[in-house]
Design an enzyme around this catalytic site. Structure first.
Site, short mmCIF file in Angstrom:
data_model
loop_
_atom_site.label_atom_id
_atom_site.label_comp_id
_atom_site.label_asym_id
_atom_site.label_seq_id
_atom_site.Cartn_x
_atom_site.Cartn_y
_atom_site.Cartn_z
N ASP A 136 70.21 19.00 47.89
CA ASP A 136 68.95 19.67 47.56
C ASP A 136 68.82 19.92 46.05
O ASP A 136 68.03 20.75 45.62
CB ASP A 136 68.86 21.02 48.29
CG ASP A 136 68.26 20.88 49.68
OD1 ASP A 136 67.90 19.76 50.06
OD2 ASP A 136 68.17 21.90 50.40
N ASP A 289 74.47 31.39 58.86
CA ASP A 289 75.72 31.17 59.58
C ASP A 289 75.99 32.27 60.60
O ASP A 289 76.34 32.01 61.75
CB ASP A 289 76.88 31.05 58.59
CG ASP A 289 76.82 32.09 57.47
OD1 ASP A 289 76.03 33.05 57.59
OD2 ASP A 289 77.56 31.95 56.49
#
Length: 531
Positions: A136, A289
């Protein structure tokens, strides 16, 4: 030249006026201290004592559990079936499951070669593994370097895919989600995830994948982190002390008792079907996460933690990077708790005890109370009590219990026990930012979804110093941190007051804590990389 009589009279009147104002303020303080201020401070003391007890009970409980785990040698291999994969002449490499290795990146110029090289060096049949680099990066030159590195490994026969997006929607969660949508991923059963500064050893998959193969109830195998730069500066040593408790105790206890703990976002292997069943990656918080782990846990999936499997990585060594990281790590869990609490309460798949563990121990005590009580009690309430002697502050709550909590935290890093005083002062200063971030997350305020990628230096610090030949100084204005300085001034004032008028000798601690706030407030902590 002597002063004239009118000037002397004017100065005398001004001094009298100032003395009168100060005297009035002092009189006003004594008038409101006992009837108004003392009850409020006493209430804060009592609330903080409740939180201290909560933390004390939690720490002692986990200490007992970890001792029992070690005593009875409840290793993962004893709790779950683990059979090493053996070569099969008939099945050949098809006996090995297809594994996807994801490496999310964002302008990782200093470390991209390390992580890609380590992932491509994993010992696994080459036709049963796919390395997926999710880049990214917004820096064009960095992007080109990463792509060239992927091409270099591809020329060596490694099945490596270089994936980019035209946006950064969802940040890391968005990148991981998009990566799983690729057509070639349909062949994969498991996905190993490594952040850009993580360097798994070649046998990593051999140590983790068999757990998932032979235990269909397992969704995640989490490895421990090993810090390659913990000795870089005092700040990295302090981080090591804090994180070692997390890995040695919190993760181990969660794995051994409830088969649940928070995924650390990296150095773990997931069953892809479990990710999909839990709803996939979501970007509603900055702790994607932990979000996935909680949702998978609520679906009944179990996790296992391997304390003896370590993956090398880097700690943030600049104060700026560390502050951003701690904001994300503190704000995200609090915000996730706010959003996922109804799902936990209404869940029908897990029992009441596991729900209680998730809500009380995992979220409230560790992610909220631990941050708030550290700052509010030790950096505000205790200093304030020296100004309000009417308040009763029991020693068991101010000294004895906190000492036990501190020792239980610090004992996990034996080599740094001599730094325990520095660690206490450091953690108290950082609790200012953690408390602020926690409140932002709980109240869903501005900056709640702020995502700043933790800066990794790799060899940047060393190479830049060699190039310059001498240490470059940071501009003074760049070092200043106003909140730390304000907190330091208040604690210093309380220390001076206690030294002159108090009886509890809190000034010893207060002077040290004020000094820590000043040192970090002026930016004399961590390392500085010249630009």
């Amino acid at each position: 030249m002597g002063r004239t009589a009118p000037n002397l009279i004017s100065e005398s009147v001004q001094t009298d006026a100032e003395s009168s104002i100060v005297g009035q303020l002092v009189d006003f303080w004594f008038q409101i201290r006992a009837p108004i201020v003392a009850p409020v401070v006493q209430l804060m003391v009592n609330l903080c004592l409740v939180m201290v007890i909560m933390m004390f009970v939690e720490r002692v409980y986990m200490c007992v559990v970890i001792v029992l785990v070690k005593l009875f040698r409840r290793k993962p291999e004893k709790r779950y079936k683990f059979v090493s994969i053996k070569d099969d002449v008939e099945l050949a490499n098809s006996a090995y499951p297809m594994v996807l290795v994801q490496i999310p990146m964002y302008n990782e110029r200093e470390v991209y070669q390390l992580s890609i090289g380590a992932a491509c060096g994993l010992s696994w049949p080459s036709d049963r593994i796919i390395v997926q680099v999710l880049d990214d990066s917004t820096d064009i030159s960095t992007k080109e370097l990463v792509q060239m590195e992927c091409q270099r490994w591809a020329s060596k026969g490694i099945n490596i895919k270089y994936e980019v997006r035209d946006n950064r929607n969802g940040y890391k969660a968005g990148a991981l989600k998009e990566g799983l949508k690729r057509s070639y991923v349909k062949e994969c059963e498991y996905v190993a995830i490594f952040d850009a500064d993580f360097q798994p050893d070649p046998e990593f998959l051999w140590r983790t994948v068999p757990f998932l193969m032979h235990n269909p109830e397992l969704a995640l195998v989490q490895a421990r982190w090993k810090f390659v730069n913990s000795d870089e500066c005092l700040m990295t040593r302090m981080q090591e002390m804090s994180l070692y408790y997390h890995f040695s105790v919190e993760q181990e206890v969660g794995s051994s008792t409830y088969a649940f703990f928070g995924f650390n976002g990296t150095a773990g292997v997931w069953r892809i079907s479990a990710i999909n069943e839990a709803g996939g990656w979501k970007d509603r918080t900055t702790v994607e996460d932990m979000d996935l782990a909680v949702r998978a846990g609520l679906k009944g999936w179990r996790f296992v933690y391997l304390n003896d499997l370590k993956v090398k990585n880097e700690l943030p060594s600049t104060f700026k990077a560390f502050r951003y990281q701690q904001h994300r790590w503190s704000c995200g869990p609090a915000n996730l708790f706010r959003k996922i609490l109804p799902d936990i309460l209404n869940n029908k798949k897990v029992g009441a005890w596991k729900k209680f563990h998730m809500i009380y121990a995992f979220f409230i005590v560790r992610k909220i109370v631990a941050h708030i009580v550290t700052f509010v009690f030790y950096c505000f309430v205790i200093p304030t009590t020296v100004l309000v002697p009417e308040v009763h502050l029991p020693r068991w709550g101010a000294i004895y219990m906190p000492s036990v909590i501190t020792i239980l935290n610090a004992v996990c890093t034996i080599r740094s026990l001599h730094l325990i005083v520095f660690w206490i002062l450091f953690e108290n200063v950082m609790s200012l930012h953690r408390t602020k971030a926690t409140l932002i997350g709980l109240l869903d305020l501005n900056r709640v979804n702020e995502w700043v990628v933790t800066e990794k230096l790799g060899d940047a610090l060393k190479s830049k110093f060699i190039k310059l030949g001498k240490k470059t100084r940071m501009k003074f204005g760049e070092r200043l941190h106003v909140l730390e300085l304000m907190a330091g001034l208040y604690i210093f004032f309380c220390a001076v007051y206690d030294f002159n008028f108090g009886h509890n000798h809190f000034y010893i601690y207060l002077f040290l804590q004020a000094a820590a706030f000043f040192i970090m407030g002026f930016g004399y902590i961590g390392t500085f990389v010249p630009s």
